[in-house]
Design an enzyme around this catalytic site. Structure first.
Site, short mmCIF file in Angstrom:
data_model
loop_
_atom_site.label_atom_id
_atom_site.label_comp_id
_atom_site.label_asym_id
_atom_site.label_seq_id
_atom_site.Cartn_x
_atom_site.Cartn_y
_atom_site.Cartn_z
N ASP A 109 0.84 -1.20 -0.13
CA ASP A 109 0.02 -0.04 0.02
C ASP A 109 0.88 1.28 0.00
OD1 ASP A 109 -2.49 -1.55 0.16
OD2 ASP A 109 -2.39 -1.62 2.48
N ASP A 128 -7.04 -1.41 -4.47
CA ASP A 128 -8.21 -1.04 -3.62
C ASP A 128 -9.20 0.18 -4.29
OD1 ASP A 128 -6.90 -2.57 -1.71
OD2 ASP A 128 -5.76 -0.95 -0.71
#
Length: 152
Positions: A109, A128
């Protein structure tokens, strides 16, 4: 169109994660006091839940991908464009994060957002974003189309 969207999401996700590895030694501020690029290894799922439960996450993700692919294949001739796009985004994003879980044992991330009240939203990635956008489009498709009436 369906495969193009899925592959585009996967490729964009993997390229951006590869570039994010360069952030291990620092961060890049995009918008002062709001958004920056950082490197985070997420060993869980959304919002960091199920930390360290890789096998469960891989199995669950694979099951969801398979179910969505099956539904998309069986219903492809009767689904509206918005439904096809939404499911394609979800599949592409799920595959992008699945690739990380299987080969890296964690998901990279790198997009960090801090709101003016100081709340730091969980760090996220392109996969995401695709899953969230696909989910919102899917909700719109549920409301605006009859695509999801009982399948004969």
């Amino acid at each position: 169109m369906i495969l193009a969207i899925i592959f585009f999401v996967i490729i964009l996700d993997q390229i951006t994660k590869y570039l994010a590895i360069g952030l291990k030694n620092g961060s890049i501020k995009l918008v002062e006091n709001f958004m920056e690029l950082v490197y985070v290894e997420n060993r869980g799922a959304a919002f960091g839940i199920l930390q360290g439960k890789k096998i469960i996450l891989v199995f669950f993700t694979f099951f969801i991908i398979a179910a969505l692919c099956y539904f998309l294949y069986k219903s492809r001739n009767r689904l509206s464009t918005i439904s096809k796009v939404s499911i394609s985004l979800i599949i592409g994003g799920a595959i992008g994060n699945l690739i990380d879980r299987v080969f890296r044992h964690f998901v990279i991330d790198f997009i960090s957002v801090t709101f003016p009240n100081g709340y730091e939203f969980p760090v996220f990635n392109v996969a995401d974003i695709a899953v969230v956008c696909g989910t919102f489009l899917l909700i719109i498709a549920f409301v605006k189309t009859d695509d999801f009436e009982e399948i004969q």
